[in-house]
Design a protein around this motif. Structure first.
Motif, PDB file in Angstrom:
ATOM      1  N   LYS A   1       0.832  -1.211   0.000  1.00 12.67           N
ATOM      2  CA  LYS A   1       0.000   0.000   0.000  1.00 12.67           C
ATOM      3  C   LYS A   1       0.859   1.250   0.000  1.00 12.67           C
ATOM      4  N   SER A   2       1.920   1.244   0.786  1.00 11.17           N
ATOM      5  CA  SER A   2       2.810   2.407   0.878  1.00 11.17           C
ATOM      6  C   SER A   2       3.502   2.677  -0.466  1.00 11.17           C
ATOM      7  N   ILE A   3       3.979   1.621  -1.113  1.00 11.92           N
ATOM      8  CA  ILE A   3       4.665   1.772  -2.402  1.00 11.92           C
ATOM      9  C   ILE A   3       3.701   2.303  -3.464  1.00 11.92           C
ATOM     10  N   VAL A   4       2.494   1.742  -3.498  1.00 12.06           N
ATOM     11  CA  VAL A   4       1.487   2.176  -4.473  1.00 12.06           C
ATOM     12  C   VAL A   4       1.131   3.640  -4.256  1.00 12.06           C
ATOM     13  N   GLU A   5       0.941   4.023  -3.010  1.00 10.82           N
ATOM     14  CA  GLU A   5       0.572   5.410  -2.706  1.00 10.82           C
ATOM     15  C   GLU A   5       1.669   6.374  -3.143  1.00 10.82           C
ATOM     16  N   ARG A   6       2.932   5.997  -2.912  1.00 10.39           N
ATOM     17  CA  ARG A   6       4.054   6.871  -3.292  1.00 10.39           C
ATOM     18  C   ARG A   6       4.126   7.046  -4.807  1.00 10.39           C
ATOM     19  N   ILE A   7       3.962   5.940  -5.549  1.00 16.64           N
ATOM     20  CA  ILE A   7       4.014   6.019  -7.014  1.00 16.64           C
ATOM     21  C   ILE A   7       2.799   6.772  -7.555  1.00 16.64           C
ATOM     22  N   LYS A   8       1.674   6.599  -6.901  1.00 20.99           N
ATOM     23  CA  LYS A   8       0.463   7.300  -7.328  1.00 20.99           C
ATOM     24  C   LYS A   8       0.630   8.808  -7.179  1.00 20.99           C
ATOM     25  N   GLU A   9       1.216   9.229  -6.065  1.00 14.02           N
ATOM     26  CA  GLU A   9       1.446  10.656  -5.848  1.00 14.02           C
ATOM     27  C   GLU A   9       2.455  11.214  -6.847  1.00 14.02           C
ATOM     28  N   LYS A  10       3.470  10.407  -7.145  1.00 12.34           N
ATOM     29  CA  LYS A  10       4.519  10.851  -8.068  1.00 12.34           C
ATOM     30  C   LYS A  10       3.961  11.080  -9.476  1.00 12.34           C
ATOM     31  N   SER A  11       3.018  10.220  -9.893  1.00 13.59           N
ATOM     32  CA  SER A  11       2.483  10.301 -11.250  1.00 13.59           C
ATOM     33  C   SER A  11       1.226  11.162 -11.346  1.00 13.59           C
ATOM     34  N   PHE A  12       0.800  11.741 -10.208  1.00 17.11           N
ATOM     35  CA  PHE A  12      -0.436  12.526 -10.191  1.00 17.11           C
ATOM     36  C   PHE A  12      -0.229  13.891 -10.853  1.00 17.11           C
ATOM     37  N   THR A  13      -1.135  14.250 -11.751  1.00 21.82           N
ATOM     38  CA  THR A  13      -1.115  15.570 -12.388  1.00 21.82           C
ATOM     39  C   THR A  13      -2.162  16.447 -11.709  1.00 21.82           C
ATOM     40  N   PRO A  14      -1.768  17.583 -11.134  1.00 18.88           N
ATOM     41  CA  PRO A  14      -2.743  18.443 -10.451  1.00 18.88           C
ATOM     42  C   PRO A  14      -3.915  18.800 -11.366  1.00 18.88           C
ATOM     43  N   TYR A  15      -5.102  18.892 -10.788  1.00 20.63           N
ATOM     44  CA  TYR A  15      -6.291  19.193 -11.580  1.00 20.63           C
ATOM     45  C   TYR A  15      -6.188  20.550 -12.270  1.00 20.63           C
ATOM     46  N   THR A  16      -5.434  21.482 -11.662  1.00 17.41           N
ATOM     47  CA  THR A  16      -5.297  22.814 -12.271  1.00 17.41           C
ATOM     48  C   THR A  16      -4.515  22.767 -13.585  1.00 17.41           C
ATOM     49  N   LYS A  17      -3.795  21.655 -13.821  1.00 14.73           N
ATOM     50  CA  LYS A  17      -3.020  21.521 -15.063  1.00 14.73           C
ATOM     51  C   LYS A  17      -3.689  20.578 -16.064  1.00 14.73           C
ATOM     52  N   ARG A  18      -4.918  20.179 -15.753  1.00 18.07           N
ATOM     53  CA  ARG A  18      -5.656  19.307 -16.654  1.00 18.07           C
ATOM     54  C   ARG A  18      -6.717  20.111 -17.395  1.00 18.07           C
ATOM     55  N   SER A  19      -7.335  19.455 -18.373  1.00 17.94           N
ATOM     56  CA  SER A  19      -8.345  20.164 -19.169  1.00 17.94           C
ATOM     57  C   SER A  19      -9.682  19.422 -19.219  1.00 17.94           C
ATOM     58  N   GLU A  20      -9.836  18.331 -18.406  1.00 19.35           N
ATOM     59  CA  GLU A  20     -11.080  17.557 -18.463  1.00 19.35           C
ATOM     60  C   GLU A  20     -12.298  18.377 -18.053  1.00 19.35           C
ATOM     61  N   TYR A  21     -12.135  19.202 -17.007  1.00 19.20           N
ATOM     62  CA  TYR A  21     -13.247  19.982 -16.487  1.00 19.20           C
ATOM     63  C   TYR A  21     -12.849  21.448 -16.385  1.00 19.20           C
ATOM     64  N   GLN A  22     -13.837  22.317 -16.576  1.00 10.52           N
ATOM     65  CA  GLN A  22     -13.633  23.753 -16.458  1.00 10.52           C
ATOM     66  C   GLN A  22     -14.649  24.322 -15.477  1.00 10.52           C
ATOM     67  N   VAL A  23     -14.351  25.477 -14.914  1.00 13.46           N
ATOM     68  CA  VAL A  23     -15.313  26.162 -14.061  1.00 13.46           C
ATOM     69  C   VAL A  23     -16.573  26.429 -14.890  1.00 13.46           C
ATOM     70  N   GLY A  24     -17.729  26.098 -14.307  1.00 13.20           N
ATOM     71  CA  GLY A  24     -18.999  26.273 -15.015  1.00 13.20           C
ATOM     72  C   GLY A  24     -19.553  24.994 -15.605  1.00 13.20           C
ATOM     73  N   ASP A  25     -18.739  23.924 -15.666  1.00 10.05           N
ATOM     74  CA  ASP A  25     -19.222  22.646 -16.189  1.00 10.05           C
ATOM     75  C   ASP A  25     -20.277  22.051 -15.258  1.00 10.05           C
ATOM     76  N   VAL A  26     -21.257  21.379 -15.847  1.00  4.65           N
ATOM     77  CA  VAL A  26     -22.283  20.683 -15.074  1.00  4.65           C
ATOM     78  C   VAL A  26     -21.843  19.226 -14.911  1.00  4.65           C
ATOM     79  N   VAL A  27     -21.843  18.731 -13.676  1.00  5.76           N
ATOM     80  CA  VAL A  27     -21.396  17.367 -13.402  1.00  5.76           C
ATOM     81  C   VAL A  27     -22.385  16.679 -12.463  1.00  5.76           C
TER      82      VAL A  27
END
Length: 293
Positions: free
Chosen positions: A156-182
């Motif tokens: 679990k510890s190893i998976v969590e560390r690798i998951k954090e390392k490969s995580f792209t902050p939502y502010t740098k993604r384009s899937e959702y924008q302010v104003g989107d309906v979800v």
């Protein structure tokens, strides 16, 4: 682990001998070969879940094959129903096992041979939290770096560390924008369960959360990308739902809101397409509480 039915040697009818043109086969009817394959696959699953965990790799691969080839279709309408009747699995259990089969496939796709593979579904479940097959292989290489499988706590510890390392902050993604309906999908989150199925509007985006305004609750909640789903609407419908969101919010903020009005706005907060009747009820609730549009 669920107790499985007693093992039985598969009994197959003799393959029918047909002369001339073969009779047409219903889409839901299994061929002789499919019947034979299903019986052997079920036997592998029975053996694994009634005896040794060490042979679970064969079992999860067999279950995945039954699902992929729809070998349950002549006896049950759905895969979930088949697993429940045949193996007494809960609704989630077969999908956990199939996820394990996919993880095993990912690990064996490595350029270099993998000599140690997971021997428990719980190990695969942790690895499955990593979505990228390369991340899964990297994690497993570290988990088995000492020539044996590390304890589950370390996995679990190893998976969590690798998951954090490969995580792209939502502010740098384009899937959702302010104003989107979800729509909110609580999944296993007890925090989000009161909002499950409600639509909301993306109000703000931070590195780790999308902030969703839920009008009927008069609250803004934090969701991860896996806990919400975009509602695809054209511009007119999107503008319409934002207007309705403001009207629902104005009602939800009142202290004297009566039960019928609460029922109306709760129902509207789970729909994204509104009829004339829906809007009439909303207008009547506003009129009753003295709210002008």
């Amino acid at each position: 682990m669920n107790e499985s039915p007693p093992l039985e040697t598969p009994v197959l009818l003799s393959k029918p001998q047909l002369s001339g043109q073969e009779l047409p086969v219903s889409p839901d009817q299994l061929t002789y070969d499919e019947e034979r394959d299903r019986s052997h696959l079920e036997l592998k699953i029975d053996k694994a879940f009634s005896k040794a965990e060490s042979i679970f790799r064969e079992a999860v691969a067999a279950l995945k094959e039954i699902r992929d080839r729809r070998l349950y279709r002549n006896t049950q309408a759905t895969f979930e129903e088949y697993c429940n009747i045949r193996f007494r699995f809960s609704r989630r259990r077969p999908y956990q096992l199939i996820d394990a089969a996919v993880v095993l496939e990912n690990l064996q796709e490595c350029a270099q041979p993998v000599h140690i593979l997971p021997d428990k579904e719980s190990q695969c479940r942790e690895i499955a939290r990593l979505k990228d097959p390369q991340d899964r292989r990297e994690a497993w290489a570290e988990i088995t770096s000492e020539g044996k499988i590390a304890p589950i706590k370390e996995i679990k510890s190893i998976v969590e560390r690798i998951k954090e390392k490969s995580f792209t902050p939502y502010t740098k993604r384009s899937e959702y924008q302010v104003g989107d309906v979800v729509k909110v999908k609580a999944r296993g989150s007890s925090t989000l369960r009161p909002y499950d199925g409600y639509w909301g509007i993306v109000d703000d985006i931070t590195d780790y959360f999308y902030h969703i305004c839920i009008s009927v609750k008069n609250e803004v909640i934090g969701c991860k990308d896996s806990e919400m789903k975009r509602v695809d609407l054209d511009k007119e419908c999107r503008d319409n739902i934002k207007s309705i969101s403001d009207r629902i919010l104005a009602l939800a903020m009142r202290d004297d809101l009566e039960t019928p009005a609460l029922g109306i706005i709760d129902a509207l907060s789970r729909k994204t397409v509104f009829t004339e009747g829906d809007l009439w009820f909303l207008a009547k609730a506003e009129e009753w509480h003295g709210i002008s549009q």
